[in-house]
Write a protein that holds these residues in place. Structure first.
Motif, PDB file in Angstrom:
ATOM      1  N   GLY A 159      15.490   4.622  -2.212  1.00  0.00           N
ATOM      2  CA  GLY A 159      14.627   5.725  -1.793  1.00  0.00           C
ATOM      3  C   GLY A 159      13.873   6.424  -2.898  1.00  0.00           C
ATOM      4  N   GLU A 160      14.177   6.107  -4.161  1.00  0.00           N
ATOM      5  CA  GLU A 160      13.493   6.739  -5.290  1.00  0.00           C
ATOM      6  C   GLU A 160      12.324   5.871  -5.745  1.00  0.00           C
ATOM      7  OE1 GLU A 160      14.131   9.778  -6.569  1.00  0.00           O
ATOM      8  OE2 GLU A 160      15.604   9.984  -4.940  1.00  0.00           O
ATOM      9  N   PRO A 161      11.148   6.469  -6.018  1.00  0.00           N
ATOM     10  CA  PRO A 161       9.976   5.673  -6.396  1.00  0.00           C
ATOM     11  C   PRO A 161      10.189   4.893  -7.689  1.00  0.00           C
ATOM     12  CG  PRO A 161       9.355   7.949  -5.910  1.00  0.00           C
ATOM     13  CD  PRO A 161      10.850   7.911  -5.940  1.00  0.00           C
ATOM     14  N   LEU A 162       9.617   3.703  -7.734  1.00  0.00           N
ATOM     15  CA  LEU A 162       9.671   2.852  -8.922  1.00  0.00           C
ATOM     16  C   LEU A 162       8.313   2.860  -9.627  1.00  0.00           C
ATOM     17  CD1 LEU A 162      11.573  -0.284  -7.572  1.00  0.00           C
ATOM     18  CD2 LEU A 162      12.520   1.629  -8.893  1.00  0.00           C
ATOM     19  N   GLN A 163       8.351   2.756 -10.948  1.00  0.00           N
ATOM     20  CA  GLN A 163       7.144   2.675 -11.759  1.00  0.00           C
ATOM     21  C   GLN A 163       7.415   1.762 -12.940  1.00  0.00           C
ATOM     22  OE1 GLN A 163       3.928   4.112 -11.450  1.00  0.00           O
ATOM     23  NE2 GLN A 163       3.528   2.708 -13.147  1.00  0.00           N
ATOM     24  N   VAL A 164       6.526   0.798 -13.156  1.00  0.00           N
ATOM     25  CA  VAL A 164       6.704  -0.111 -14.291  1.00  0.00           C
ATOM     26  C   VAL A 164       6.602   0.651 -15.606  1.00  0.00           C
ATOM     27  CG1 VAL A 164       5.844  -2.142 -13.057  1.00  0.00           C
ATOM     28  CG2 VAL A 164       4.245  -0.691 -14.348  1.00  0.00           C
ATOM     29  N   SER A 165       7.109   0.034 -16.666  1.00  0.00           N
ATOM     30  CA  SER A 165       7.018   0.586 -18.016  1.00  0.00           C
ATOM     31  C   SER A 165       5.551   0.771 -18.423  1.00  0.00           C
ATOM     32  CB  SER A 165       7.713  -0.366 -18.988  1.00  0.00           C
ATOM     33  OG  SER A 165       7.359  -0.100 -20.324  1.00  0.00           O
TER      34      SER A 165
ATOM     35  N   GLY B 187       0.786  -1.237   0.000  1.00  0.00           N
ATOM     36  CA  GLY B 187       0.000   0.000   0.000  1.00  0.00           C
ATOM     37  C   GLY B 187       0.811   1.276   0.000  1.00  0.00           C
ATOM     38  N   ASN B 188       2.149   1.137   0.068  1.00  0.00           N
ATOM     39  CA  ASN B 188       2.994   2.335   0.170  1.00  0.00           C
ATOM     40  C   ASN B 188       3.955   2.521  -0.991  1.00  0.00           C
ATOM     41  OD1 ASN B 188       1.800   2.972   2.560  1.00  0.00           O
ATOM     42  ND2 ASN B 188       3.472   2.277   3.864  1.00  0.00           N
ATOM     43  N   GLY B 189       3.842   1.722  -2.051  1.00  0.00           N
ATOM     44  CA  GLY B 189       4.702   1.894  -3.205  1.00  0.00           C
ATOM     45  C   GLY B 189       6.005   1.124  -3.113  1.00  0.00           C
ATOM     46  N   ALA B 190       6.776   1.206  -4.192  1.00  0.00           N
ATOM     47  CA  ALA B 190       8.062   0.522  -4.295  1.00  0.00           C
ATOM     48  C   ALA B 190       9.152   1.535  -4.597  1.00  0.00           C
ATOM     49  CB  ALA B 190       8.006  -0.545  -5.397  1.00  0.00           C
TER      50      ALA B 190
END
Length: 281
Positions: free
Chosen positions: A143-149, A136-139
């Motif tokens: 320390g930098e946010p991850l986002q899939v392609s 529920g808190n992201g990946a």
């Protein structure tokens, strides 16, 4: 209870860093190799040392928690996931990489409650990349946010997979059948870091659109599965059904469209489940 799980996650991150130091030191001085199920299923004293370090530390801090550890299971402990708080540990994911000093070696620590992953920590030791996710808190990576392609066209995608440790001709035939089918979609390319945990973190990072494999274990993918889903990705079985961490089969992708297109090309097989009862002598 949320604070308790955050405390556990903070401890897991600290332990992963300590384990990474052990791995880096061992790469310079001690890579004594042993085998487990076959000549290519490798284990080192460092695998065993790191798992002992993690489990002993967690037992001191969280004495009621349970464990599933790769080397503990190899030594005969049951691989059973219950509703209890459970640490799922791969002390060195990429042992063959470690043995050959191939530069992708990870410490993977997942934490499950009620059979649901609550946090995942994957430390790529030689890259010094700490991947983390809390439900529920992201990946995040360092320390930098991850986002899939955001790529939805499988023909514009990079796919990750591995060949596994089985050398059974029928298994190898199915592995290469799947690889041929997927290459001929065609996709941009197929890659593999030699560690399931890092491959899944590459999906979470947007570097590859998907990762699939049959023959992995729950400790390979427990932490990475949450990192993928918290980065916006999807998880499923190689037949398109719901992911079962004990099934030793996984597709982790940036989107359902890419995952389902891969599923259509995978020549699936079913390895013995991680939670299968031991064979009687």
């Amino acid at each position: 209870m949320a604070d308790d799980w955050q405390n556990a996650m903070d401890h897991a991150v600290a332990l992963a860093r300590r384990a990474g130091e052990v791995v880096r030191e061992a790469l310079q001085h001690d890579r004594k190799v042993m085998t487990k199920s076959c000549s290519v299923d490798l284990v080192t004293q460092t695998d065993q040392k790191v798992e002992t370090l993690i489990i002993q530390s967690v037992k001191e801090k969280f004495p009621t928690h349970r464990f599933i550890g790769e080397e503990s299971v190899a030594a005969g402990e049951a691989c059973v996931l219950t509703d209890s708080p459970t640490w799922i540990i791969d002390p060195i994911d990429g042992t063959t990489n470690f043995v050959h000093a191939f530069p992708f070696v990870a410490v993977s620590i997942g934490f499950s409650v009620n059979k649901q992953m609550q946090f995942g920590v994957v430390y790529s030791c030689l890259e010094d990349k700490m991947y983390t996710a809390r439900r529920g808190n992201g990946a995040f990576c360092n320390g930098e946010p991850l986002q899939v392609s955001q790529q939805q066209d499988v023909k514009q995608s990079m796919i990750a997979t591995e060949f596994g440790s089985s050398r059974d001709p029928e298994v190898v035939e199915k592995i290469f059948s799947s690889l041929k089918n997927i290459l001929c979609i065609p996709v941009h390319g197929v890659r593999g870091a030699g560690t399931a945990a890092v491959n899944m973190c590459l999906v979470a990072s947007g570097c590859v659109e998907a990762y699939y494999e049959m023959g992995i274990h729950v400790w390979d993918v427990a932490a990475g599965s949450l990192i993928v889903s918290e980065a916006g990705g999807v998880l499923m079985d190689v037949d398109g059904g719901e992911l079962d961490l004990m099934s030793r089969r996984i597709v982790a992708a940036n989107s359902r469209a890419v995952a389902e297109r891969l599923v259509a090309e995978i020549d699936a097989f079913s390895p013995p489940r991680d939670d299968a009862p031991p064979l009687k002598p």
